[in-house]
Structure formats: structure tokens, C-alpha cells
Design a protein around this motif. Sequence first.
Motif, PDB file in Angstrom:
ATOM      1  N   ALA A   1       0.832  -1.209   0.000  1.00  0.00           N
ATOM      2  CA  ALA A   1       0.000   0.000   0.000  1.00  0.00           C
ATOM      3  C   ALA A   1       0.861   1.250   0.000  1.00  0.00           C
ATOM      4  O   ALA A   1       0.596   2.205  -0.747  1.00  0.00           O
ATOM      5  CB  ALA A   1      -0.918  -0.004   1.221  1.00  0.00           C
ATOM      6  N   GLU A   2       1.920   1.243   0.804  1.00  0.00           N
ATOM      7  CA  GLU A   2       2.822   2.403   0.855  1.00  0.00           C
ATOM      8  C   GLU A   2       3.496   2.630  -0.492  1.00  0.00           C
ATOM      9  O   GLU A   2       3.597   3.773  -0.969  1.00  0.00           O
ATOM     10  CB  GLU A   2       3.888   2.190   1.935  1.00  0.00           C
ATOM     11  CG  GLU A   2       4.886   3.328   2.049  1.00  0.00           C
ATOM     12  CD  GLU A   2       5.965   3.081   3.079  1.00  0.00           C
ATOM     13  OE1 GLU A   2       7.019   3.765   3.024  1.00  0.00           O
ATOM     14  OE2 GLU A   2       5.776   2.204   3.953  1.00  0.00           O
ATOM     15  N   GLY A   3       3.947   1.555  -1.119  1.00  0.00           N
ATOM     16  CA  GLY A   3       4.628   1.684  -2.401  1.00  0.00           C
ATOM     17  C   GLY A   3       3.727   2.192  -3.501  1.00  0.00           C
ATOM     18  O   GLY A   3       4.120   3.024  -4.322  1.00  0.00           O
ATOM     19  N   VAL A   4       2.479   1.700  -3.534  1.00  0.00           N
ATOM     20  CA  VAL A   4       1.530   2.158  -4.560  1.00  0.00           C
ATOM     21  C   VAL A   4       1.181   3.630  -4.325  1.00  0.00           C
ATOM     22  O   VAL A   4       1.118   4.429  -5.264  1.00  0.00           O
ATOM     23  CB  VAL A   4       0.265   1.284  -4.560  1.00  0.00           C
ATOM     24  CG1 VAL A   4      -0.781   1.862  -5.508  1.00  0.00           C
ATOM     25  CG2 VAL A   4       0.604  -0.149  -4.982  1.00  0.00           C
ATOM     26  N   LEU A   5       0.973   3.992  -3.048  1.00  0.00           N
ATOM     27  CA  LEU A   5       0.615   5.379  -2.727  1.00  0.00           C
ATOM     28  C   LEU A   5       1.750   6.356  -3.016  1.00  0.00           C
ATOM     29  O   LEU A   5       1.520   7.555  -3.180  1.00  0.00           O
ATOM     30  CB  LEU A   5       0.204   5.494  -1.261  1.00  0.00           C
ATOM     31  CG  LEU A   5      -1.197   4.987  -0.922  1.00  0.00           C
ATOM     32  CD1 LEU A   5      -1.379   4.895   0.583  1.00  0.00           C
ATOM     33  CD2 LEU A   5      -2.264   5.888  -1.536  1.00  0.00           C
ATOM     34  N   SER A   6       2.985   5.839  -3.075  1.00  0.00           N
ATOM     35  CA  SER A   6       4.121   6.716  -3.367  1.00  0.00           C
ATOM     36  C   SER A   6       4.102   7.216  -4.803  1.00  0.00           C
ATOM     37  O   SER A   6       4.812   8.169  -5.146  1.00  0.00           O
ATOM     38  CB  SER A   6       5.449   5.993  -3.099  1.00  0.00           C
ATOM     39  OG  SER A   6       5.658   4.944  -4.045  1.00  0.00           O
ATOM     40  N   ARG A   7       3.265   6.596  -5.635  1.00  0.00           N
ATOM     41  CA  ARG A   7       3.115   7.036  -7.021  1.00  0.00           C
ATOM     42  C   ARG A   7       1.949   8.013  -7.107  1.00  0.00           C
ATOM     43  O   ARG A   7       0.810   7.678  -6.744  1.00  0.00           O
ATOM     44  CB  ARG A   7       2.874   5.841  -7.948  1.00  0.00           C
ATOM     45  CG  ARG A   7       4.054   4.868  -7.948  1.00  0.00           C
ATOM     46  CD  ARG A   7       3.904   3.828  -9.031  1.00  0.00           C
ATOM     47  NE  ARG A   7       5.085   3.003  -9.137  1.00  0.00           N
ATOM     48  CZ  ARG A   7       5.289   2.112 -10.097  1.00  0.00           C
ATOM     49  NH1 ARG A   7       4.382   1.953 -11.042  1.00  0.00           N
ATOM     50  NH2 ARG A   7       6.387   1.398 -10.130  1.00  0.00           N
ATOM     51  N   LYS A   8       2.224   9.188  -7.580  1.00  0.00           N
ATOM     52  CA  LYS A   8       1.213  10.243  -7.599  1.00  0.00           C
ATOM     53  C   LYS A   8      -0.035   9.841  -8.362  1.00  0.00           C
ATOM     54  O   LYS A   8      -1.150  10.207  -7.999  1.00  0.00           O
ATOM     55  CB  LYS A   8       1.808  11.526  -8.189  1.00  0.00           C
ATOM     56  CG  LYS A   8       2.851  12.195  -7.305  1.00  0.00           C
ATOM     57  CD  LYS A   8       3.358  13.487  -7.932  1.00  0.00           C
ATOM     58  CE  LYS A   8       4.396  14.145  -7.026  1.00  0.00           C
ATOM     59  NZ  LYS A   8       4.913  15.408  -7.612  1.00  0.00           N
ATOM     60  N   VAL A   9       0.147   9.082  -9.427  1.00  0.00           N
ATOM     61  CA  VAL A   9      -1.006   8.700 -10.249  1.00  0.00           C
ATOM     62  C   VAL A   9      -2.004   7.887  -9.429  1.00  0.00           C
ATOM     63  O   VAL A   9      -3.209   7.930  -9.669  1.00  0.00           O
ATOM     64  CB  VAL A   9      -0.541   7.915 -11.503  1.00  0.00           C
ATOM     65  CG1 VAL A   9       0.000   6.557 -11.133  1.00  0.00           C
ATOM     66  CG2 VAL A   9      -1.674   7.790 -12.513  1.00  0.00           C
TER      67      VAL A   9
END
Length: 518
Positions: free
Chosen positions: A84-92
Motif C-alpha cells: 500500500a505504501e509503495g503504490v501510494l508513493s506514485r502520484k497517479v
Amino acid sequence: MPLFDFHIHPSLKELLSPASAALTPWSKIEAKLSIGKLFGQETQIGINALFNHALNSQSNLTQLQKAGINLAGIVLYAIEKNIAEGVLSRKVASKGKIKLLDPSTLKSILQSPSYYIWLCKNMDSLLNNAVSPDGRSRFRFINSMTEYQQSATNVIHGICLVEGIHCFMDDPESADAEQAFYRNLDDFQARYQTRIVAINLAHMQSVPFCNHAFGIQFIEDALFYPKGAGITEAGIRIIKELYNRNILPDLKHLSFVSRKQLIQLHKTLYPGYPLLCTHAGFTGVSMRNRSAQLYEKPVRRQGVWEIRHVKRRGHLAQSAFNHSSINLYDEEIVDILRSGGLIGLSMDQRILGFPADMIGYQWNMLPTDLEYISEAEAAEFFHPVADPADVSIIKDPDAALTGDEVQEQEPATMEVHYSYFLNQLIHFLKVAKQARFPLDKAIRQICIGSDFDGLINPIDCCNNATELPAFRTEIHRRLKRGKKIWEQAGISKSEVDVDALVEGLFYENAVRFLRKWI
């Protein structure tokens, strides 16, 4: 004949969508990117190619019904916080630009006090939506194969699997995590009255019970470094408890050292049980050659050793292997066979050995597979070399897949991916033959374990469950007529009953295995 798949996630992606979307495990997820207003209207575009089919539905219940899959290993999974943290780190993603991927849901996963709560949400989503929207089909978990009705084509029968022991914990890092595991497992079994057939001990993120193999490559690597040293004493206690409850530990996702320990524990204490790997790929090498095909010297980083494996060409033309230790070594294949176990063959491009997408390969570049080995396991993984920095580099460079070969494969991936899949199947048979394990028995111990909807990049010749019937037909055709396939593998076509192999691979083997064990 119906189809079987030993590892699919039909109820994962709808849980990541906003509640307003009102999606169920029967719903089709189609990821699109919001690009703002065009001619005064909010506009979205398809992004399937951009995300390699990973975000779109691959095995929702509607797709399983359409494919004729009325028996399957249904995986429950609580998404790890680092994902979840890694996906949220992408602005898109964090700005909600991807339709049906809700940033607030990802944030709640990141902030949730309990993985077990999310596991129950996964289970409830399936049970509360057991009937299809049109009322014509339904889903049910079964606790015994006596409950399975092969002729009931309107019913999808589920065998319950869980991906990661963290799913039964509130916080794996807490002092009472082991006790929480037992407590929540008791609660699950009492609440749902559903038999769990198998549990992966590890998954993508480090837990303090058993070390995992590095296996995720679309999010920041450091979030998923393996940090442990095999299986801890608490991990051994959990494994023993699983066996005592007739739950099979799944070998997939364990590190090289953890798998060695589990297999040895199985041989010593639980030889009457089968070894199981529900969604596997094969390294194509023996354990003793596990670090023999490195592209460069290992590099030390933040408690891990970074290594890059070159890709040794496969048995078949236009194929290669992924030597990363998330895949099974030859000796492990033999251990599973001799235990009477079963291997589910993954449909993930990368796991099957196809090179990761890279634009602009040069003729002298060698495609590589990246992984990380924990410092705590380095001595055993790189043995007999004392210092990983002294490991030899590419002992057989002429056997390595080259960049220009990849460039030739790229325009024809639909065709090439058949070769990658068949290469894995042929390697399995070749290993069995070399170990003097009867091929007529070996062909009964492999099945499909696609990992569809497990956020994988599927092979282009079978992108989702609906394509499995045509895929089965084509695999049968190629094995039946492809004399060169068998010649390249060093196996006589007369040594294998192709009809039995294909029927077993896509259905019969798993049914036979499950009838014996549940």
C-alpha cells in the motif's frame, strides 16, 4: 471437461475500489486513467498496456464461470502495508487518477491496526456475494471433495487457501504476534466453518517468523528486502500447528534457506503429508548452481546482497529461465514428487522466465533478473564461497539469452510465451527423468496455479481465466504435434502420454490430489 486452477484471487481487486463503485467478486475491473476534461467532459483512457494487464480482472467469479472452472484454489489475502505504501508513493495512484483504485482504501490498509480484519473482509466479500448478479451461478467453499459436484456447472466450488501467515496476525512485529496467529486462526475456523487447505508461510514483506524470497518489482525494492535467516523457533511452532490442523504449508514465497528448513522438517516429522507449491516457476538449475550464472559481482546494500542473474536459454527455442530463488530448484522439484505432492505452474511472465520489459536492449547487453539475499542467509546461499563479492561471474556466457534475442522475441510475445510456458513443463519432466522418477507418475503431480489477479503480468497467450480453455487446446496441439519440442528437451515423445499429461495438468491431477487429502 471442466478446468481447475490451484491459485487464484477472485476477491482482491474489488476491495481496493471505492465503496461507491459497489463492486463484488463477480464484477469486472477495468483500470483507466483520468486525464482531465476533454471537450468539456471528464475523460478516461485505458491503461492496460501501461500496467501489463496487472490491474484488470483476470479471475473474477464471472470469468471463472465463463471458463468452465467449477473447482479452484481460492486465495484469501490481506494486502501488506508496504505494498500500500509503495503504490501510494506514485502520484497517479495517490491522487486517485486510476479508476477503481481508491487511495483512501490504500491509506486505510496502511493505517489499519490488523491484517486479520482485512482477511475477514476478503472472506466476507466472497460469502456475501455467493450468487451472481443474474442469479444463474453461485460460489461456495467446500470442506471435503465429497461436497464437490463435477456436473454442477453453475456452481464454482472453492478450496480455501491463505497467502501469508501475516493474514492471521494483527501486527506481525508485535510481541504477541504468534499468539494472535493462533487466536485469529481459531476465530476464523469457528466463524466461517471453512477448511483451510494450505497457507503460504511468507509473502512479499518481511515478517519475523520465516524469511521470504524477494519477489516484487514494480514498487521500491527496499520495502521488500528479505531480512531474516530462515525459519525462527516461533515459525517452527506455527508450522507444527498447521500440520496438527491438517493445513499444508505452501512452499511458495519462502527464501532458499527457509524452504530447505521446511522440507527437512517435513522429511523428519511429517513424511506422511505431501509437499505443496501452489503457484511455482522453475529456476532451471540445481541448488549447487544457484549462483553460477551471475551477471556481475554481488553488491551489499542495507542488510542485503543485490544480485543479478543472467537468463540461461531454455530447453526450447525462444525460451529462458528466471534463476531467482523465488523459483524452485531441481532438487526441490524432486522432493515434492517423492512426497506425493503437487506443483501448480504459474502464468506470470517473469516467473516463467520472460525478460522484464526494457526499451532499447543493445546487441551486447544481457537481460538479467534482480533479487536480494539477506545478509543473514548469505553464508548459506553463496556457500562454498565465504565472501559473496568473490562469487564467479557467468560460468557459461554462451548459454545466456542476449539482448538482441529479446528484441527478436518482443514483436511476437503471443507465440513466444507458449515456448516459455512449455519450457517450464518440459523442464519439470526432464528433472523427473534425471532423478529416475517414473514419468507416468510425474505427469500426475503438476497442475495450473496461475496466480491470476495476484497483481501479476500474465503471459500474453493466456491473459485471464476466460482464455484457459483455448490455451489448454493449444498446449495439447503443440505437445501432440511438436516433435521438435521433445527432441530439444531430450525426452522421447513415446515416453509421455500427452493426452494424460494435458488432462492432468488442467484438471485431473488436482482433483485426484484433493480427493486424497481433503
